[in-house]
Design an enzyme around this catalytic site. Sequence first.
Site, mmCIF file in Angstrom:
data_model
loop_
_atom_site.group_PDB
_atom_site.id
_atom_site.type_symbol
_atom_site.label_atom_id
_atom_site.label_comp_id
_atom_site.label_asym_id
_atom_site.label_seq_id
_atom_site.Cartn_x
_atom_site.Cartn_y
_atom_site.Cartn_z
ATOM 1 N N GLU A 1 10.089 77.953 -9.405
ATOM 2 C CA GLU A 1 8.757 78.284 -8.888
ATOM 3 C C GLU A 1 8.832 79.575 -8.104
ATOM 4 O O GLU A 1 9.786 79.798 -7.357
ATOM 5 C CB GLU A 1 8.207 77.196 -7.938
ATOM 6 N N GLU B 1 11.852 69.675 -4.710
ATOM 7 C CA GLU B 1 11.723 69.929 -3.276
ATOM 8 C C GLU B 1 11.798 68.686 -2.413
ATOM 9 O O GLU B 1 10.812 68.321 -1.743
ATOM 10 C CB GLU B 1 10.410 70.677 -2.989
HETATM 11 C C1 PNW Z 1 5.657 73.847 -3.617
HETATM 12 N N1 PNW Z 1 6.332 74.840 2.700
HETATM 13 O O1 PNW Z 1 5.262 73.244 -2.439
HETATM 14 C C2 PNW Z 1 5.433 72.780 -4.664
HETATM 15 O O2 PNW Z 1 6.542 72.537 -5.497
HETATM 16 C C3 PNW Z 1 4.185 72.954 -5.456
HETATM 17 O O3 PNW Z 1 3.739 71.681 -5.890
HETATM 18 C C4 PNW Z 1 3.140 73.695 -4.626
HETATM 19 O O4 PNW Z 1 1.899 73.747 -5.260
HETATM 20 C C5 PNW Z 1 3.689 75.077 -4.384
HETATM 21 O O5 PNW Z 1 4.964 75.029 -3.761
HETATM 22 C C6 PNW Z 1 2.771 75.953 -3.536
HETATM 23 O O6 PNW Z 1 2.635 75.404 -2.249
HETATM 24 C C7 PNW Z 1 5.555 73.716 -1.196
HETATM 25 O O7 PNW Z 1 5.574 74.414 3.627
HETATM 26 C C8 PNW Z 1 4.809 73.198 -0.162
HETATM 27 O O8 PNW Z 1 7.281 75.582 2.964
HETATM 28 C C9 PNW Z 1 5.066 73.569 1.139
HETATM 29 C C10 PNW Z 1 6.081 74.457 1.386
HETATM 30 C C11 PNW Z 1 6.837 74.983 0.348
HETATM 31 C C12 PNW Z 1 6.570 74.603 -0.948
#
Ligand code: PNW
Length: 452
Positions: free
Chosen positions: A354, A172
């Site tokens: 994920e 990401e």
């Molecule tokens: C992902 N958003 O993070 C990460 O790959 C993980 O480490 C995390 O724990 C998981 O999703 C759950 O949050 C994100 O704001 C963080 O769109 C923020 C966003 C998307 C994914």
Amino acid sequence: HTGPQSAPIPPFPADFTWGVATSAYQIEGAAFEDGRGPSIWDTYCRTPGKVLGGETGDVACDHYHRWAADLDLIQSLNLNAYRFSVAWPRVVPQGRGPVNKAGLDFYDRLVDGILARGMQPHVTLYHWDLPQALQDQGGWANPDVQHWFAEYALTVYGRLGDRVASYATFNEPWCTAELGYHVGRHAPGIQDLRTSLLASYHIQLAHGRAVQALREQNTTAELGTVLNLYPVDAASDDPEDEAAARLADAKINRWYLDPVFRGVFPSLAVEHYGAAMPDVDLAALAVARQPLDFLGVNYYFRQWVSRDGVSRAGPPTPGTERTAMGWEVYPEGLYRLLTDLHRDYPVKKYYITENGAAFDDQIVGGEVRDEARVRYLRTHLSELRRAMHAGVPVAGYFAWSLMDNFEWAFGYSKRFGIVHVDYDTQQRTLKDSAKWYRDFVTGRRAARPVAR
Ligand code: PNW
């Protein structure tokens, strides 16, 4: 339930990859052991007001010490793959220069442990824990980071080699650039658009250089990258809302897809950034376009866009379910995302690296009745299967996450695990969703995998 979403899900291919995912900083703990250097998240967590409750990953799920039992747990779910990330500061404490043998030893044990249990390791090289020493030199905003990262990738590969079936460079990059350098809600907490765009550019170069460097080793492992992608919907059919949605799609999705698959940034977004664009050599971005064996897709929700901005809310629709993060539960988005993706950026292989949800789980009498998460998994797997039927070559699915863990700026307050973690005792308890996933997978797996 008799609705369409409860209809039986057709069979998946017998060789389908079924896994769970985690990341180093979110589960390992042991932040100061065996020569690990400080990362930007150690620093960020110690900056007042940044992480809820002032929590840190110092101990987290103590996976660094409990890895063997955790692998037993994954094996007990009948899964055939485990996606985890390598902590750069464990392997190269100062980010560049001397390698920390004890750090590599940990991942060496982990990989052997995964293989010994008949599962395949899927490694992510960067899941947000940059060595602090590199941040002190500008981090992703320093052009040299592309070489530091490629060197680090070679160091990991030099030890783990082709025992690892699958390597992803980045997890990401949007989160690193946007949350880390623009809005400042992730480490390193910078709030500057130009620096953020520069960071996203250098991440693309670093991805390209690392893939090149690994290819030169004649690796037989598959190489790819992991992006967070979203269906983007306009809040109305007003042309201004629709134009805003196209721009948001360019800034969030295509800003990361186009460099990797076309060697360019999307012109719509470049024109929009205009004077904010840093002085970068756009021709050099061509290095980001390397033949990839797979694309990892992280799917959580859709983006709603109006001329006033991007939100997760959307027009109020009765019956819309939300997770504890406030994220809309939208299984059909996974179908839309994959079919659109494969139309615009055809790749020979996708993984869902994920997918999952945080809910306010309660452990009662030793049981976690997380029916909302069971429903979440079932409906998303149903939509995934539908996308495969429509011709999208998806080879695997990783639930986020194996267990409750450190949810970045939310600390330990958000639980994404299919396994519950008691942070006082470190006891792991299977939630109903873990049992459901185990039974679902077990019914779909031809045979137990053979250890290599
Ligand atoms: C992902 N958003 O993070 C990460 O790959 C993980 O480490 C995390 O724990 C998981 O999703 C759950 O949050 C994100 O704001 C963080 O769109 C923020 C966003 C998307 C994914």
